[in-house]
Write a protein that holds these residues in place. Sequence first.
Motif, PDB file in Angstrom:
ATOM      1  N   UNK A 116       0.877  -1.172  -0.002  1.00 57.74           N
ATOM      2  CA  UNK A 116      -0.088   0.040   0.282  1.00 57.74           C
ATOM      3  C   UNK A 116       0.829   1.327   0.087  1.00 57.74           C
ATOM      4  N   UNK A 117       0.587   2.391  -0.938  1.00 53.22           N
ATOM      5  CA  UNK A 117       1.474   3.387  -0.953  1.00 53.22           C
ATOM      6  C   UNK A 117       1.175   4.096   0.426  1.00 53.22           C
ATOM      7  N   UNK A 118       0.021   4.215   0.708  1.00 53.26           N
ATOM      8  CA  UNK A 118      -0.478   4.944   1.895  1.00 53.26           C
ATOM      9  C   UNK A 118       0.445   4.592   2.988  1.00 53.26           C
ATOM     10  N   UNK A 119       0.548   3.116   3.257  1.00 47.61           N
ATOM     11  CA  UNK A 119       1.180   2.935   4.252  1.00 47.61           C
ATOM     12  C   UNK A 119       2.623   3.116   4.158  1.00 47.61           C
ATOM     13  N   UNK A 120       3.262   2.732   2.949  1.00 45.79           N
ATOM     14  CA  UNK A 120       4.652   3.091   2.613  1.00 45.79           C
ATOM     15  C   UNK A 120       4.889   4.594   2.929  1.00 45.79           C
ATOM     16  N   UNK A 121       4.037   5.338   2.438  1.00 44.07           N
ATOM     17  CA  UNK A 121       4.117   6.879   2.810  1.00 44.07           C
ATOM     18  C   UNK A 121       4.167   7.167   3.975  1.00 44.07           C
ATOM     19  N   UNK A 122       3.173   6.950   4.815  1.00 40.44           N
ATOM     20  CA  UNK A 122       3.245   7.330   6.142  1.00 40.44           C
ATOM     21  C   UNK A 122       4.403   6.782   7.038  1.00 40.44           C
ATOM     22  N   UNK A 123       4.761   5.613   6.872  1.00 37.42           N
ATOM     23  CA  UNK A 123       6.012   5.139   7.586  1.00 37.42           C
ATOM     24  C   UNK A 123       7.084   6.083   7.209  1.00 37.42           C
ATOM     25  N   UNK A 124       7.541   6.098   6.082  1.00 35.78           N
ATOM     26  CA  UNK A 124       8.490   6.795   5.477  1.00 35.78           C
ATOM     27  C   UNK A 124       8.623   8.341   5.953  1.00 35.78           C
ATOM     28  N   UNK A 125       7.134   8.903   5.931  1.00 34.68           N
ATOM     29  CA  UNK A 125       7.231  10.262   6.537  1.00 34.68           C
ATOM     30  C   UNK A 125       7.335  10.451   8.027  1.00 34.68           C
ATOM     31  N   UNK A 126       6.871   9.534   8.778  1.00 32.78           N
ATOM     32  CA  UNK A 126       7.019   9.443  10.080  1.00 32.78           C
ATOM     33  C   UNK A 126       8.442   9.161  10.670  1.00 32.78           C
ATOM     34  N   UNK A 127       9.293   8.562   9.933  1.00 35.20           N
ATOM     35  CA  UNK A 127      10.721   8.155  10.066  1.00 35.20           C
ATOM     36  C   UNK A 127      11.443   9.240   9.808  1.00 35.20           C
ATOM     37  N   UNK A 128      11.013  10.172   9.043  1.00 37.07           N
ATOM     38  CA  UNK A 128      11.907  11.069   8.629  1.00 37.07           C
ATOM     39  C   UNK A 128      11.758  12.310   9.473  1.00 37.07           C
ATOM     40  N   UNK A 129      10.410  12.586   9.978  1.00 35.69           N
ATOM     41  CA  UNK A 129      10.160  13.530  10.760  1.00 35.69           C
ATOM     42  C   UNK A 129      11.269  14.224  11.869  1.00 35.69           C
ATOM     43  N   UNK A 130      11.537  13.154  12.446  1.00 37.13           N
ATOM     44  CA  UNK A 130      12.257  13.580  13.594  1.00 37.13           C
ATOM     45  C   UNK A 130      13.836  14.236  13.154  1.00 37.13           C
ATOM     46  N   UNK A 131      14.034  13.818  12.043  1.00 35.45           N
ATOM     47  CA  UNK A 131      15.258  14.580  11.335  1.00 35.45           C
ATOM     48  C   UNK A 131      15.358  16.144  11.177  1.00 35.45           C
ATOM     49  N   UNK A 132      13.867  16.553  11.168  1.00 36.07           N
ATOM     50  CA  UNK A 132      13.765  17.990  10.717  1.00 36.07           C
ATOM     51  C   UNK A 132      13.726  18.809  12.363  1.00 36.07           C
ATOM     52  N   UNK A 133      13.872  18.086  13.283  1.00 36.61           N
ATOM     53  CA  UNK A 133      13.280  18.450  14.612  1.00 36.61           C
ATOM     54  C   UNK A 133      14.613  18.709  15.339  1.00 36.61           C
ATOM     55  N   UNK A 134      15.047  19.761  15.775  1.00 37.97           N
ATOM     56  CA  UNK A 134      16.266  20.034  16.836  1.00 37.97           C
ATOM     57  C   UNK A 134      16.011  19.196  18.024  1.00 37.97           C
ATOM     58  N   UNK A 135      17.374  18.866  18.419  1.00 33.31           N
ATOM     59  CA  UNK A 135      17.186  17.790  19.811  1.00 33.31           C
ATOM     60  C   UNK A 135      16.494  18.491  21.057  1.00 33.31           C
ATOM     61  N   UNK A 136      16.742  19.896  21.081  1.00 29.91           N
ATOM     62  CA  UNK A 136      15.915  20.517  22.323  1.00 29.91           C
ATOM     63  C   UNK A 136      14.635  20.561  22.248  1.00 29.91           C
TER      64      UNK A 136
END
Lengths: 368, 577
Positions: free
Chosen positions: B401-421
Amino acid sequence: MTETTTPDVGRGASITVDRLVKSFGDQRAVNEVSMDLPAGALLVLLGPSGCGKTTTLRMIAGLEDPSGGRIRFGDKTMADGDSGAAVPAEKRGIGMVFQSYALWPHMTVRANVEWPLKVAGWGTAERRRRSAEVLGMLGIDHLAERYPGQLSGGQQQRVAIARTVAPRPQVLLFDEPLSNLDARLRVDTRAELVEVHRRSGATSVYVTHDQIEALAMATHIAVLKEGRLEQFGTPDELLENPQTAFVAEFLGSPAAVLIEGTVASGELMHEGIALAAAVPLPDGETLSAMYRPEAISLAEQDGTGVDITVLESTPSAGRFVVTVRRGAKRIAVVSETRYPVGARLRLVLPEEPAALFDAEGRRWDHLA
Amino acid sequence: MRQTILRRLTRPVTVLTGLVLAVLGILVAAPLVSLVSATIPADGDFAGSSWPDVVTSPMAVNLFWTPLQNSLLVALGTAVLSTVLGAFLAWVVVLSDAPGRKIIAVLATIPFALPSFAIALAWSSVFRNGRVGGSPGILAGMGVEVPDWLAWGALPVTLALVAHYFSLSFIIIAAALAGLGGDLLAAAELTGASKLRVAASIAIPAVSPALLSSFLLAFAEGVSNFASPALLGLPVRFQTLSTRLYGSISTGNVERGYVLAILLVIVAAAVLYVGNRVTAGRSFAVITGKATRPRTVRLGAAAWPVFTLASGLVAATTILPLAVLALTTFSRRSHRFDDGFTLHYWVGESDPGVSHGMAGVFRNDRLMDATGTTIAYGLAVAAGAVVLGMLAAYAVRRSGSTAVIGSISFLSYVPFLIPGIALGAAFIALFGSASSPLPNLYGTFWILVLAGIAASVPYAFQTSKSALGQVSGELEEAAVVVGAGTGRRITRILLPLSARGVTGGAMLVFVTTVRDLSLVVLLVTPATPLLAVETFRYAEEGFTQHANAITLIIAAVSVTATLLARRLQGADQPWNR
Ligand SMILES: Nc1ncnc2c1ncn2[C@@H]1O[C@H](COP(=O)(O)OP(=O)(O)O)[C@@H](O)[C@H]1O
Ligand SMILES: [Mg+2]
């Protein structure tokens, strides 16, 4: 493609390679290679992988400095491995097509072709005209605004060729330019490359491990093996008159057949069959007898001849290339009829072999 | 109909996918949602919330706009200098024939393996002046008047960051240059173009995606880094967004802190996101055929000056700071060496006359406790992140499912955008507030572990994906054909075949976790001491030798584990082949 645009003919330089050596550490990748190539010729450097073809080509280009020997274009010395003097690559008037094509990925096709002209100081209008001309010649003018990443392998190949010939180099160098293409495209592009070579008038050096490609394109062939030059000459000379057993077995489709014999009382014998008479050598010496595949026939019945087993029969131009097994060796001969796989037959050899080679694989001559 | 749906729901891959999405939802989406909702007033009246305080009120200049300006200034300086220095070193290592290239290549990758506060502490040990009291630095100890601009604020903060991140730029640009292949440059040289012209028209444009992505990464890191401005800016009230955020939460202005966290996320994420978009379509993949090693540029007479510059640069960011840190820990007084040397700060018993009676780091119960907690924390995060990363990567590989693949990939990528603090603040909002539906974990070991896993998911997911990618689908299908179930295929086929890459990935997660300060600085309590935070506290309180000694321990662990992990992953660097 207009006939008015062939002013480049006759600009080639003759190339002389004199006892050229290249060492990497204590390995000699190129070992004492010498040859004389006339202006406008198309030389194919031929040999199995790792024999030193690329290294030789890169020394001619100036991308690699020789460890010994000399390279001359016309009467100008380009590199002298003994003194270390070398004309830098960009001053040699060469163009090179790389095996990886080496297209600049951030430039369009047109920019790839025009940039070298710009570096050479051509004016804008001249550049535009020349790039249109070479792209047209290679049939890729409609791709001029694309980036290399948007092209197929065959198209990239043409861009690489267009870029190389555009500045009208005196010497064109090709390193296995067809090895990344599929079989059909290889044959088509091969013919086009010969045409590009002819029209450019440049002297060309072309590297390949494919002997069919070599025979189809070359005016001259140099066969290399483990860094050494086995033989240099025209395709006909090499086919008619191979100087080593390696050349005899490497060239031709099918290649010449070599059968090893032992000298006994002045005759070369192979399992009771006389291969050659009047061999003035002591008993026990071994020689290989060479036969042309079309001079050998296959016989079903008992009689004199060498026992063999049929492996396959491939139709070819109304006849058949029959591959047979003789001990551990595979031999291909030309036959009028197809034989079933597994048939046990005999090779009928002509009276005299076309040539003899000694145990080291060198040509052996009665009279010498 | 109902039965087929039921069967589908119980298929192992579906169950796995659901599980992965649930965990990612809790670790990634939920903290962000809590962070935002905690700043939205219940009555919907923003006038009474913290938003106007931070953005429009008279104190907003101090609270937000000036720190924002400082953050951007520092980030810009970091990005420009890191990219220039990284590109220069990459050129020296990959394309030139400068002497000592091999050693320079190894040294240039080390600063990124050091904790980011190591350089800041070393800087402070050398340049600190008397402005904020406490013992001065080595230069001041020798009687040199160190001006404030060199001791504190924008310049040292930026340089300490550059010393850390140029190493990342080097890694990215060197890989791109090596990937270009020698033929590409040889083809340009054959035209007769000068070296400078080849560099300007071919080499630099062809690696421009790498240059841009190194610039944006360094910029985003510069915006979000905490340690460097905290150690070199905070004492003189040079505030950045991250120090402001830290200050607000640690002084009890939690909601303001959340607002600042959201704004910080927006700035950092915007930069990284734009960067990803810009570079996405522009990666100039090397086309076909075998790439040859680039011919080296002959430097001739310039060889030694280039060598001096390059080796000076890498020495100044690796050997020199570590030597300074080491030296201070052995000298009785951190800023002068004429009072003699001592092992006290490493192994000494408590002595009321030295450091207020603090024992040496190896005799200090609190530090031994912190060491134990840090190791347990690192191991738990490494294990958790890698398991989650593997499961997520596997779910993506098997799910249709592209929706599943998209959600997992997106959620796994988001923390990269967030400064640690900011991620730390979001975890407080989710696991540390009374209004949150989830259990209160603040002050426990587990909030650290969960936050650590969330922060490491992007890397763990990418590593797992590429490790799994090396196992061809056919190998797994061959196991399906003989009737092996999902669990069996994972444990008997995929894991053994991708073990090296995954182990290397786990080790890198371990080091990045134990040396990181910004994620945990808001989350630790005295019950859960971590070495990185202890260092920070010691440095704040002026216990220079103790802070430096712990930093050296973390640095040693970091560098060793990083080098080992690279070897395990077979990341025999492309420019060393
Ligand atoms: N830069 C190099 N360093 C060391 N050995 C090399 C280098 N280039 C080529 N060789 C060696 O020289 C021999 C000839 O190589 P090459 O000219 O590339 O062969 P070919 O093109 O015929 O396949 C090979 O054994 C190869 O390994
Ligand atoms: Mg080759």
